[in-house]
Structure formats: C-alpha cells, structure tokens
Scaffold this active site. Structure first.
Site, PDB file in Angstrom:
ATOM      1  N   ARG A 139      -8.968  -0.361   3.705  1.00  0.00           N
ATOM      2  CA  ARG A 139      -8.025   0.641   3.201  1.00  0.00           C
ATOM      3  C   ARG A 139      -6.651   0.057   2.938  1.00  0.00           C
ATOM      4  O   ARG A 139      -5.932   0.516   2.054  1.00  0.00           O
ATOM      5  CB  ARG A 139      -7.806   1.730   4.266  1.00  0.00           C
ATOM      6  N   LYS A 186       0.835  -1.225   0.000  1.00  0.00           N
ATOM      7  CA  LYS A 186       0.000   0.000   0.000  1.00  0.00           C
ATOM      8  C   LYS A 186       0.859   1.261   0.000  1.00  0.00           C
ATOM      9  O   LYS A 186       0.650   2.157  -0.811  1.00  0.00           O
ATOM     10  CB  LYS A 186      -0.893  -0.026   1.241  1.00  0.00           C
ATOM     11  N   ASN A 187       1.812   1.328   0.907  1.00  0.00           N
ATOM     12  CA  ASN A 187       2.569   2.576   1.052  1.00  0.00           C
ATOM     13  C   ASN A 187       3.587   2.792  -0.059  1.00  0.00           C
ATOM     14  O   ASN A 187       4.207   3.849  -0.128  1.00  0.00           O
ATOM     15  CB  ASN A 187       3.256   2.632   2.428  1.00  0.00           C
ATOM     16  N   ASP A 209       2.934   1.227  12.230  1.00  0.00           N
ATOM     17  CA  ASP A 209       1.850   0.483  11.574  1.00  0.00           C
ATOM     18  C   ASP A 209       1.735  -0.970  12.066  1.00  0.00           C
ATOM     19  O   ASP A 209       0.809  -1.674  11.673  1.00  0.00           O
ATOM     20  CB  ASP A 209       2.037   0.493  10.046  1.00  0.00           C
ATOM     21  N   ILE A 264       5.079   8.037  17.199  1.00  0.00           N
ATOM     22  CA  ILE A 264       4.782   8.681  15.914  1.00  0.00           C
ATOM     23  C   ILE A 264       3.405   9.348  15.902  1.00  0.00           C
ATOM     24  O   ILE A 264       3.284  10.508  15.534  1.00  0.00           O
ATOM     25  CB  ILE A 264       4.864   7.669  14.737  1.00  0.00           C
ATOM     26  N   CYS A 311      -6.875   7.842   8.212  1.00  0.00           N
ATOM     27  CA  CYS A 311      -7.279   7.333   9.527  1.00  0.00           C
ATOM     28  C   CYS A 311      -7.039   8.386  10.603  1.00  0.00           C
ATOM     29  O   CYS A 311      -6.039   9.108  10.573  1.00  0.00           O
ATOM     30  CB  CYS A 311      -6.493   6.075   9.873  1.00  0.00           C
ATOM     31  N   ARG A 362      -5.400   9.947   3.120  1.00  0.00           N
ATOM     32  CA  ARG A 362      -4.276  10.811   3.481  1.00  0.00           C
ATOM     33  C   ARG A 362      -3.350  11.032   2.284  1.00  0.00           C
ATOM     34  O   ARG A 362      -2.801  12.105   2.068  1.00  0.00           O
ATOM     35  CB  ARG A 362      -3.517  10.134   4.635  1.00  0.00           C
ATOM     36  N   ARG A 401      -1.885  14.795  12.260  1.00  0.00           N
ATOM     37  CA  ARG A 401      -1.425  14.625  10.886  1.00  0.00           C
ATOM     38  C   ARG A 401      -1.364  15.940  10.081  1.00  0.00           C
ATOM     39  O   ARG A 401      -2.049  16.086   9.043  1.00  0.00           O
ATOM     40  CB  ARG A 401      -2.257  13.562  10.149  1.00  0.00           C
ATOM     41  N   PRO A 402      -0.564  16.899  10.517  1.00  0.00           N
ATOM     42  CA  PRO A 402      -0.435  18.147   9.753  1.00  0.00           C
ATOM     43  C   PRO A 402       0.305  17.939   8.434  1.00  0.00           C
ATOM     44  O   PRO A 402       0.882  16.866   8.199  1.00  0.00           O
ATOM     45  CB  PRO A 402       0.372  19.054  10.679  1.00  0.00           C
ATOM     46  N   ILE A 403       0.310  18.975   7.567  1.00  0.00           N
ATOM     47  CA  ILE A 403       1.016  18.867   6.280  1.00  0.00           C
ATOM     48  C   ILE A 403       2.059  19.974   6.144  1.00  0.00           C
ATOM     49  O   ILE A 403       2.498  20.291   5.042  1.00  0.00           O
ATOM     50  CB  ILE A 403       0.036  18.886   5.077  1.00  0.00           C
ATOM     51  N   ASP A 404       2.452  20.567   7.293  1.00  0.00           N
ATOM     52  CA  ASP A 404       3.381  21.705   7.244  1.00  0.00           C
ATOM     53  C   ASP A 404       4.709  21.354   6.566  1.00  0.00           C
ATOM     54  O   ASP A 404       5.281  22.191   5.855  1.00  0.00           O
ATOM     55  CB  ASP A 404       3.626  22.247   8.661  1.00  0.00           C
TER      56      ASP A 404
HETATM   57  C1  UD1 Z   1       3.240   7.207   6.264  1.00  0.00           C
HETATM   58  C2  UD1 Z   1       2.520   5.902   5.992  1.00  0.00           C
HETATM   59  C3  UD1 Z   1       1.785   5.438   7.240  1.00  0.00           C
HETATM   60  C4  UD1 Z   1       2.752   5.357   8.413  1.00  0.00           C
HETATM   61  C5  UD1 Z   1       3.525   6.651   8.581  1.00  0.00           C
HETATM   62  C6  UD1 Z   1       4.631   6.547   9.630  1.00  0.00           C
HETATM   63  C7  UD1 Z   1       2.017   6.078   3.633  1.00  0.00           C
HETATM   64  C8  UD1 Z   1       0.982   6.204   2.577  1.00  0.00           C
HETATM   65  N1  UD1 Z   1       1.577   6.114   4.901  1.00  0.00           N
HETATM   66  O1  UD1 Z   1       2.244   8.169   6.605  1.00  0.00           O
HETATM   67  O2  UD1 Z   1       1.223   4.156   6.974  1.00  0.00           O
HETATM   68  O3  UD1 Z   1       2.023   5.110   9.601  1.00  0.00           O
HETATM   69  O4  UD1 Z   1       4.160   7.016   7.333  1.00  0.00           O
HETATM   70  O5  UD1 Z   1       5.517   5.537   9.309  1.00  0.00           O
HETATM   71  O6  UD1 Z   1       3.181   5.890   3.358  1.00  0.00           O
HETATM   72  N2  UD1 Z   1       4.080  15.214  10.386  1.00  0.00           N
HETATM   73  C9  UD1 Z   1       4.085  16.575  10.622  1.00  0.00           C
HETATM   74  N3  UD1 Z   1       4.020  17.417   9.536  1.00  0.00           N
HETATM   75  C10 UD1 Z   1       3.959  16.960   8.248  1.00  0.00           C
HETATM   76  C11 UD1 Z   1       3.971  15.573   8.028  1.00  0.00           C
HETATM   77  C12 UD1 Z   1       4.025  14.727   9.106  1.00  0.00           C
HETATM   78  O7  UD1 Z   1       4.139  17.012  11.758  1.00  0.00           O
HETATM   79  O8  UD1 Z   1       3.912  17.781   7.316  1.00  0.00           O
HETATM   80  C13 UD1 Z   1       4.162  14.274  11.537  1.00  0.00           C
HETATM   81  C14 UD1 Z   1       2.970  13.329  11.635  1.00  0.00           C
HETATM   82  O9  UD1 Z   1       1.897  13.928  12.317  1.00  0.00           O
HETATM   83  C15 UD1 Z   1       3.572  12.167  12.391  1.00  0.00           C
HETATM   84  C16 UD1 Z   1       5.010  12.127  11.866  1.00  0.00           C
HETATM   85  O10 UD1 Z   1       5.267  13.412  11.303  1.00  0.00           O
HETATM   86  O11 UD1 Z   1       3.597  12.424  13.766  1.00  0.00           O
HETATM   87  C17 UD1 Z   1       5.274  11.078  10.815  1.00  0.00           C
HETATM   88  O12 UD1 Z   1       4.296  11.180   9.803  1.00  0.00           O
HETATM   89  P1  UD1 Z   1       4.606  10.798   8.280  1.00  0.00           P
HETATM   90  O13 UD1 Z   1       5.875  10.033   8.234  1.00  0.00           O
HETATM   91  O14 UD1 Z   1       4.499  12.020   7.457  1.00  0.00           O
HETATM   92  O15 UD1 Z   1       3.398   9.851   7.964  1.00  0.00           O
HETATM   93  P2  UD1 Z   1       2.590   9.719   6.596  1.00  0.00           P
HETATM   94  O16 UD1 Z   1       3.490  10.011   5.447  1.00  0.00           O
HETATM   95  O17 UD1 Z   1       1.289  10.428   6.710  1.00  0.00           O
END
Ligand code: UD1
Length: 419
Positions: A397, A22-23, A305, A327, A116, A92, A121-124
């Site tokens: 999912r 998936k990822n 995960d 995480i 989920c 996501r 889960r911010p996108i900053d």
């Molecule tokens: C990906 C995986 C998910 C896995 C996660 C952590 C995919 C499709 N999904 O999710 O299955 O659980 O990695 O291994 O690959 N964060 C911020 N700002 C951001 C982005 C992330 O603060 O802009 C934080 C998140 O809230 C979290 C941490 O960084 O605490 C790690 O998140 P991230 O590695 O980005 O997870 P995803 O890419 O969403």
C-alpha cells in the site's frame, strides 16, 4: 497473499533514491478531478493505494493513464457520483473524493472508506467541514449521501488536527463561492504540497503549513503539470532499516527539511546523519542506543507513520525506551510479533515500554498494517536466522517494491508469490 522471506544479518550499505510521497499523491489525484482540462502528475509511486485511487477515479468517468511514474488524468467525462462500497473500502483516502465530487457534481454517494486497521478512524471532521461549506450530508444504511448547490465559503474550526479532513476542506473550498478560513489545520508537508497543486490548477490557497489556511474560491480550475514531493516516511523507513543493521546509506531526492523530526531520533540513537540539499547521508554505529522517550504527534511532532519502525530499533538498542502513541489507538499491533522474535516490550494503553536486547531471532510473522509490516521487515533484516512475513499486500500500500530497494542495499530478501 505474497510473503517476504528474509535471511537476517546483512549490513545494508549503498545509495537509494526516494520515491514520490504516498500521502501527497493520493489527495492530489482526487483534486485533479476538479480541473477543466487534463493534468499530468509526475513522480508517482507504483503503490497499491495509488492503483486503488485510480480505479475509483476511473469509476467516476475519468480517463487515466499511468506509465513510468507519470499519471495523465482527464476528468472530462465525469458521469457517476456514486462510488461502489468495494472501491470505497479499498483504501482510506477514498474519502478524499467527497470534497472534489461535491464541488464538481453537487452530489456524492458512497460507502465508508477502508484503510489499515490502526484505530477507529472516523470521518466526522470531514463531514463537519463540508456541512459548513453548504453540503447536506446524510448517513444511512452504511452509506454517506451528500448533496449541494455551489458550495459557499465559511469558517471551519477543527476541534482536533486531521490531515485528511484539512485536505478535503481545502479541495472543496477551492471551488466554493467566497472565502474559506480553516482553523486548527494540520501542518503536514503534504498539506503544503496540496496547496501547491491546487494553486497550480489556478486556485487561491494560502497558509498551508501553518494552523490557518485561507482559500478564495474560484469559479473553475484548470488541469496542470506537477511533480510530487518525495516520501518522508519511505525515506525514514529505509534509514531505520540501515540503522538496524549497523549500515551506511546515501539517500538521494530526500525531503531533508521535512524529515528533521525523524533524523533527530536517529541521531539520538547514535547514528551520524548529515542532510544537505536533497541528500541524506547516514552511518549507523555497530550497536544503537535507545532513543529514550518518543511521542507521536501531528507535524512537526514525531510522525505516527514512523512509530512502528522506531519501536523495532528500540528493541535492538542498548538501554530502555518508552513510546507514547497519541494518534491511532491500535498502532502497537506489531509488538506481539517482535516479542515472538525475542524482544522485551510491555504495552500499557498508549504506552510501550521497551528494553533493548542484543539480538532478535527470525520467526514467522504477519503484517497487520502498512507501517507495522515495514517494522517487521526491519526486525527480520537485523535478526539472526530466517523470517517469513506474510500479508505483504499491506506493505505494498505504501512502498513501491520495498524488497528491491532493500536488495539493492545488500539485504537478503525474496518475495514469494502466492500460487
Ligand atoms: C493521514 C495519513 C496517514 C497518517 C495520518 C496521521 C494520508 C493519506 N494518510 O491519515 O498516513 O498516519 O494522517 O498523520 O495522508 N479523526 C477523527 N475524525 C475525523 C478524522 C480523523 O476523529 O474525521 C482522528 C483519527 O481517528 C486520528 C486523528 O484524527 O486519531 C488523526 O487522523 P488524520 O490526521 O485524519 O489521519 P488520516 O488523514 O486518515
């Protein structure tokens, strides 16, 4: 919404082929829209997240055909750089479109991504990376509006490790002018898989799998044919289910090297695990022992995960265990349901303290997130009596017919379709 009905107690045994990851497939699908020609992506799992990603790509104008695990994608007619809020919030990984769409169209407008509910889960960090590459990004009225001319390479130093932000930056940089260096990059195997895919399209990406990734931007990329790596989390989930029931399994097409952090924990729990080539053989003892202390961390640490599934194992192991979730802040949502089944768990912030019990008992349960749902399936498989797990759509999912995979190993599991 569909429900799983599980009669617990069957020992799982047999063999099982691991599906595509998936990822890995989700960012690859997003990257494929950067090709001048069509791509053929093989070994794609039939997950609801994959179907959701296909709908998003189709909404931009891509033509897609998904049959027998093969996705053919033709990005020739991309006309729409605005993704509806409904589509964006369906998963996501919709945020993966931001980098490729900016690189191809110079604009991208969308609502916020869904996924989920396992934390804020911010996108900053996605936004930070794309700004460095020259994008102008505004966040107003619940929408993200991005614009750019041709992106330009730059140095991206992530303040924390993010899988998704690393991938978005890699994709955008592949078509940027000049060199991009990503520092403090995530090192997950799926990042290396994205590097392989981008290079197969004609990009120049080096260093994935380490903390520094270097990308020499190309003027254009081509379509390509690619086969997706197997899913280490699906494989780990099946191993955990077999372990919970004291069973024995041979996994085929398993990502053995990428699963060392998972198989190590299963060995600590008393399982005999042997990995060779693309096979993993595992035999579980009658009663597991607690894996002790588990802490989730970015790769090569123990994956968040797999945390919920291991929590279930600790609930039925001999001895006590502690889990530290580093995480995502809401990844203990399964604990109240496990307690309903008789488990002894105490949550304190990011720690879970678990005292193993001889048995769990069947109950009416509900999946609150993808991996937590899988953890409840495992609990129900080893529990005494009947369980019902509602909200199976969340499990869909990330697992392609989990019930059928488990049934083939001897589980007594039925999917009850909602009328
Ligand atoms: C990906 C995986 C998910 C896995 C996660 C952590 C995919 C499709 N999904 O999710 O299955 O659980 O990695 O291994 O690959 N964060 C911020 N700002 C951001 C982005 C992330 O603060 O802009 C934080 C998140 O809230 C979290 C941490 O960084 O605490 C790690 O998140 P991230 O590695 O980005 O997870 P995803 O890419 O969403």
């Amino acid at each position: 919404m569909d429900t799983y009905h599980i009669s617990g107690g069957n020992r799982l045994e047999g063999s099982c082929r691991v599906n595509g990851a998936k990822n890995a497939v989700l960012p690859i699908l997003a990257a494929s829209l950067m090709g001048k020609g069509g791509s053929r992506i093989k070994n794609c799992p039939g997950l609801s997240d994959v179907y959701a990603m296909i709908s998003i790509l189709e909404s931009t104008g891509c033509a897609i055909d998904f049959k027998s695990g093969i996705i053919d994608i033709s990005p020739k007619n991309i006309q729409n750089a605005e993704i509806s809020e409904e589509l964006m919030s369906s998963l996501r990984s919709s945020i993966f479109l931001m980098g490729p769409m900016l690189a191809v169209c110079g604009e991208f407008t969308a609502g916020y991504p869904g996924g989920c509910a396992i934390g804020s889960r911010p996108i900053d960090m996605h936004i930070y990376a794309l700004r460095i590459l020259g994008a102008e990004i505004e966040e107003t009225d619940g929408k993200i509006r991005c614009r750019s001319g041709r992106l330009t390479g730059g140095e991206i130093k992530f303040p924390a490790v993010s899988v998704g932000a690393t991938e978005n930056a890699m994709m955008a940089a592949a078509l940027a002018q000049g060199t991009t260096v990503i520092k403090n990059a995530a090192r997950e195997p799926e990042i290396a898989e994205l590097e392989r895919f981008l290079n197969c399209m004609g990009a120049s990406v080096k260093g994935a799998g380490t903390g520094t990734i270097t990308i020499e931007g190309r003027k254009d990329l081509q379509g390509c044919e690619f086969s997706v790596m197997p899913d280490r989390i699906e494989a780990g989930t099946i191993l955990a289910a077999v372990a919970a029931t004291g069973g024995e399994v041979l996994l085929t097409e398993a990502p053995v090297r990428e699963m060392k952090n998972i198989t190590k924990v299963l060995r600590k729990s008393g399982c005999h695990v042997h990995g060779e080539g693309s096979f993993i053989y595992m035999k579980a003892p009658k009663r597991l022992r607690s894996a002790g202390y588990i802490e989730t961390n970015p790769y090569p640490g123990f994956p968040t995960d797999m945390q919920s599934q291991i929590m279930t194992l600790m609930c039925v192991s001999e001895g006590s265990g502690v889990i530290c979730e580093n995480i995502f802040e809401q990844r203990f949502q399964t604990a109240p349901y496990l307690k309903k089944m008789g488990a002894d768990i105490r949550i304190d912030g990011k720690y879970a303290f678990i005292k193993g019990k001889e048995k769990l008992f069947g109950a009416r349960l509900r999946a609150e997130d993808l991996r937590g749902g899988a953890a409840l399936v495992i609990a129900a498989l080893c529990a005494q009596g009947e369980s019902y797990i509602e909200n199976v759509c969340l499990i869909d999912r990330g697992y392609d017919k989990l019930d059928m995979m488990l049934k083939n190993l001897g589980a007594n599991i039925q999917r009850i379709k909602e009328e």
